[in-house]
Design an enzyme around this catalytic site. Structure first.
Site, PDB file in Angstrom:
ATOM      1  N   ALA A  72       8.528 -42.671  -0.179  1.00  0.00           N
ATOM      2  CA  ALA A  72       9.254 -41.700   0.626  1.00  0.00           C
ATOM      3  C   ALA A  72      10.365 -41.114  -0.243  1.00  0.00           C
ATOM      4  O   ALA A  72      10.803 -41.741  -1.206  1.00  0.00           O
ATOM      5  CB  ALA A  72       9.831 -42.389   1.854  1.00  0.00           C
ATOM      6  N   GLY A 115       6.206 -45.716   0.436  1.00  0.00           N
ATOM      7  CA  GLY A 115       5.421 -44.834   1.298  1.00  0.00           C
ATOM      8  C   GLY A 115       4.147 -44.349   0.618  1.00  0.00           C
ATOM      9  O   GLY A 115       3.172 -44.002   1.295  1.00  0.00           O
ATOM     10  N   GLU A 118       1.711 -47.025   1.215  1.00  0.00           N
ATOM     11  CA  GLU A 118       1.381 -46.977   2.649  1.00  0.00           C
ATOM     12  C   GLU A 118       0.466 -45.792   2.964  1.00  0.00           C
ATOM     13  O   GLU A 118      -0.467 -45.912   3.771  1.00  0.00           O
ATOM     14  CB  GLU A 118       2.677 -46.908   3.461  1.00  0.00           C
ATOM     15  N   GLU A 138      10.771 -51.249  -1.310  1.00  0.00           N
ATOM     16  CA  GLU A 138      11.848 -50.843  -0.392  1.00  0.00           C
ATOM     17  C   GLU A 138      13.027 -51.802  -0.401  1.00  0.00           C
ATOM     18  O   GLU A 138      14.174 -51.396  -0.257  1.00  0.00           O
ATOM     19  CB  GLU A 138      11.305 -50.712   1.041  1.00  0.00           C
TER      20      GLU A 138
HETATM   21  N1  CO8 Z   1      12.185 -40.244  -3.983  1.00  0.00           N
HETATM   22  C1  CO8 Z   1      12.801 -39.180  -4.534  1.00  0.00           C
HETATM   23  N2  CO8 Z   1      12.697 -38.873  -5.847  1.00  0.00           N
HETATM   24  C2  CO8 Z   1      11.944 -39.674  -6.623  1.00  0.00           C
HETATM   25  C3  CO8 Z   1      11.254 -40.799  -6.104  1.00  0.00           C
HETATM   26  C4  CO8 Z   1      11.396 -41.066  -4.706  1.00  0.00           C
HETATM   27  N3  CO8 Z   1      10.763 -42.083  -4.107  1.00  0.00           N
HETATM   28  N4  CO8 Z   1      10.606 -41.408  -7.110  1.00  0.00           N
HETATM   29  C5  CO8 Z   1      10.851 -40.689  -8.211  1.00  0.00           C
HETATM   30  N5  CO8 Z   1      11.651 -39.642  -7.930  1.00  0.00           N
HETATM   31  C6  CO8 Z   1      12.163 -38.618  -8.830  1.00  0.00           C
HETATM   32  C7  CO8 Z   1      13.258 -39.177  -9.731  1.00  0.00           C
HETATM   33  O1  CO8 Z   1      14.493 -39.182  -9.049  1.00  0.00           O
HETATM   34  C8  CO8 Z   1      13.220 -38.215 -10.880  1.00  0.00           C
HETATM   35  O2  CO8 Z   1      13.882 -37.012 -10.499  1.00  0.00           O
HETATM   36  P1  CO8 Z   1      14.967 -36.346 -11.499  1.00  0.00           P
HETATM   37  O3  CO8 Z   1      14.159 -35.929 -12.688  1.00  0.00           O
HETATM   38  O4  CO8 Z   1      15.485 -35.199 -10.685  1.00  0.00           O
HETATM   39  O5  CO8 Z   1      15.966 -37.404 -11.814  1.00  0.00           O
HETATM   40  C9  CO8 Z   1      11.725 -37.882 -10.995  1.00  0.00           C
HETATM   41  O6  CO8 Z   1      11.141 -38.220  -9.743  1.00  0.00           O
HETATM   42  C10 CO8 Z   1      11.025 -38.687 -12.073  1.00  0.00           C
HETATM   43  O7  CO8 Z   1      11.279 -40.056 -11.817  1.00  0.00           O
HETATM   44  P2  CO8 Z   1      11.816 -41.074 -12.933  1.00  0.00           P
HETATM   45  O8  CO8 Z   1      12.665 -40.352 -13.926  1.00  0.00           O
HETATM   46  O9  CO8 Z   1      12.447 -42.230 -12.225  1.00  0.00           O
HETATM   47  O10 CO8 Z   1      10.443 -41.499 -13.604  1.00  0.00           O
HETATM   48  P3  CO8 Z   1      10.126 -42.851 -14.378  1.00  0.00           P
HETATM   49  O11 CO8 Z   1       8.812 -42.639 -15.021  1.00  0.00           O
HETATM   50  O12 CO8 Z   1      11.282 -43.261 -15.239  1.00  0.00           O
HETATM   51  O13 CO8 Z   1       9.988 -43.977 -13.231  1.00  0.00           O
HETATM   52  C11 CO8 Z   1       9.242 -44.846 -11.093  1.00  0.00           C
HETATM   53  C12 CO8 Z   1       8.933 -43.917 -12.289  1.00  0.00           C
HETATM   54  C13 CO8 Z   1       9.233 -46.310 -11.557  1.00  0.00           C
HETATM   55  C14 CO8 Z   1       8.141 -44.617 -10.068  1.00  0.00           C
HETATM   56  C15 CO8 Z   1      10.630 -44.505 -10.504  1.00  0.00           C
HETATM   57  O14 CO8 Z   1      10.696 -43.102 -10.286  1.00  0.00           O
HETATM   58  C16 CO8 Z   1      10.932 -45.191  -9.208  1.00  0.00           C
HETATM   59  O15 CO8 Z   1      11.252 -46.375  -9.193  1.00  0.00           O
HETATM   60  N6  CO8 Z   1      10.865 -44.435  -8.077  1.00  0.00           N
HETATM   61  C17 CO8 Z   1      11.209 -44.943  -6.763  1.00  0.00           C
HETATM   62  C18 CO8 Z   1      10.153 -45.889  -6.256  1.00  0.00           C
HETATM   63  C19 CO8 Z   1      10.548 -46.416  -4.912  1.00  0.00           C
HETATM   64  O16 CO8 Z   1      11.501 -47.133  -4.749  1.00  0.00           O
HETATM   65  N7  CO8 Z   1       9.783 -46.058  -3.866  1.00  0.00           N
HETATM   66  C20 CO8 Z   1      10.024 -46.498  -2.527  1.00  0.00           C
HETATM   67  C21 CO8 Z   1      10.782 -45.450  -1.811  1.00  0.00           C
HETATM   68  S1  CO8 Z   1      11.332 -46.006  -0.211  1.00  0.00           S
HETATM   69  C22 CO8 Z   1      10.005 -45.819   0.783  1.00  0.00           C
HETATM   70  O17 CO8 Z   1       8.972 -45.372   0.375  1.00  0.00           O
HETATM   71  C23 CO8 Z   1      10.210 -46.216   2.195  1.00  0.00           C
HETATM   72  C24 CO8 Z   1       9.013 -45.774   3.043  1.00  0.00           C
HETATM   73  C25 CO8 Z   1       9.315 -46.011   4.471  1.00  0.00           C
HETATM   74  C26 CO8 Z   1      10.124 -44.907   5.078  1.00  0.00           C
HETATM   75  C27 CO8 Z   1       9.796 -44.822   6.513  1.00  0.00           C
HETATM   76  C28 CO8 Z   1      11.010 -44.540   7.322  1.00  0.00           C
HETATM   77  C29 CO8 Z   1      10.759 -44.846   8.768  1.00  0.00           C
END
Ligand code: CO8
Length: 264
Positions: A72, A115, A118, A138
């Site tokens: 998400a 997400g 999921e 998460e």
């Molecule tokens: N949300 C928003 N932006 C994101 C996300 C995300 N989940 N993942 C990556 N991005 C963005 C980064 O912020 C970055 O943007 P910018 O260039 O503007 O800084 C761009 O994508 C590239 O990402 P990275 O530079 O981090 O790329 P890497 O190759 O270094 O890393 C990863 C890749 C490991 C995937 C890393 O991006 C990461 O850890 N992302 C987050 C993963 C995460 O925690 N996901 C879970 C999110 S929470 C969730 O899904 C909850 C669902 C339930 C919600 C339901 C509510 C009821």
């Protein structure tokens, strides 16, 4: 097909007697396909369009080579209050995909986190490239899965493994995901889209109503007792003998020719 802001919607297959497939590509590359409200709106609108189109017999959802979806959208969620989340019933509308009646395949390359994992689990079949990474991170953000991760992941891979992933937030690779029962097939990343298309075309070549009923029968097993599920299956099996496609499928076998299903 309609053009969308955050996804690409295409029609694939349909040649050489093969079935026609609806193809959804998540397309927010700069955010690794993070799932925001616009992605949800776009996917739902695309599913509605594919549902209405009688020629479509299966749907594939995929992302980019680097990310199916990295979860998400954390930046969209970060400032929200409890009331924002509650009143919007945030992400409840992803149920549209769970309740979609035609068969669906998630073709996962790269990250399928939170997400994203999921979303893949909302599909009927999950095919992974050997570079896929799954996880429910998460907890590292101070929340828990919210689009079914604690429930669907546990049903897919069992309590011990689901607890491990959800409590530590660690990622697993495609091989471990397949060993655990999350993924139905692992294929070389370069072949992923071809394999997914082939599987989807094969499904789309079947009788659509029979494929929809088969999907319903499998999904009943998650909602009911074994005795009720078996009765449901048997009664539905009996009912298929009222269809032209049962007559055609069995006649084709006896006559040693390919069946020509008419969805009737
Ligand atoms: N949300 C928003 N932006 C994101 C996300 C995300 N989940 N993942 C990556 N991005 C963005 C980064 O912020 C970055 O943007 P910018 O260039 O503007 O800084 C761009 O994508 C590239 O990402 P990275 O530079 O981090 O790329 P890497 O190759 O270094 O890393 C990863 C890749 C490991 C995937 C890393 O991006 C990461 O850890 N992302 C987050 C993963 C995460 O925690 N996901 C879970 C999110 S929470 C969730 O899904 C909850 C669902 C339930 C919600 C339901 C509510 C009821």
């Amino acid at each position: 097909m309609t053009e969308f802001e955050t996804i690409l919607l295409e029609r694939k297959g349909g040649t050489d007697g093969k079935g026609v497939v609806g193809w959804i590509t998540l397309n927010r590359p700069k955010a690794l396909n993070a799932l925001n409200a616009q992605v949800l709106d776009d996917v739902i609108a695309a599913l509605d369009e594919l549902d209405r189109d009688d020629s479509i017999g299966a749907v594939v959802i995929t992302g980019s080579a680097k990310a199916f979806a990295a979860g998400a959208d954390i930046k969209e969620m970060a400032p929200k209050s409890y009331m924002d989340m509650f009143l919007a019933d945030y992400f409840a509308r992803w149920d549209r995909l769970a309740n979609f009646r035609k068969p669906t395949i998630a073709a996962v390359s790269g990250y399928a986190l939170g997400g994203g994992c999921e979303l893949a689990m909302l599909c009927d079949i999950l095919i992974a490239g050997d570079n896929a990474k799954f996880g429910q991170p998460e907890i590292t953000l101070g929340v828990i899965p919210g689009i079914g991760g604690s429930q669907r992941l546990t049903r897919a891979i069992g309590k011990a493994k689901a607890m491990d992933l959800i409590l530590t937030g660690r990622m697993i690779g495609a091989e471990e995901a397949e060993r655990s029962g999350l993924v139905s097939r692992v294929v070389p990343a370069d072949d992923l889209l071809d394999v997914a298309l082939e599987a989807a075309q094969t499904i789309a070549s079947m009788s659509l109503p029979v494929a929809m009923i088969a999907k319903e029968a499998v999904n009943r097993s998650f909602e009911t007792t074994l005795a009720e599920g078996l009765l449901f299956e048997r009664r539905v099996f009996h009912s298929l003998f009222a269809t032209a496609d049962q007559k055609e499928g069995m006649a084709a076998f006896v006559e040693k020719r390919p069946p020509n299903f008419t969805n009737s």
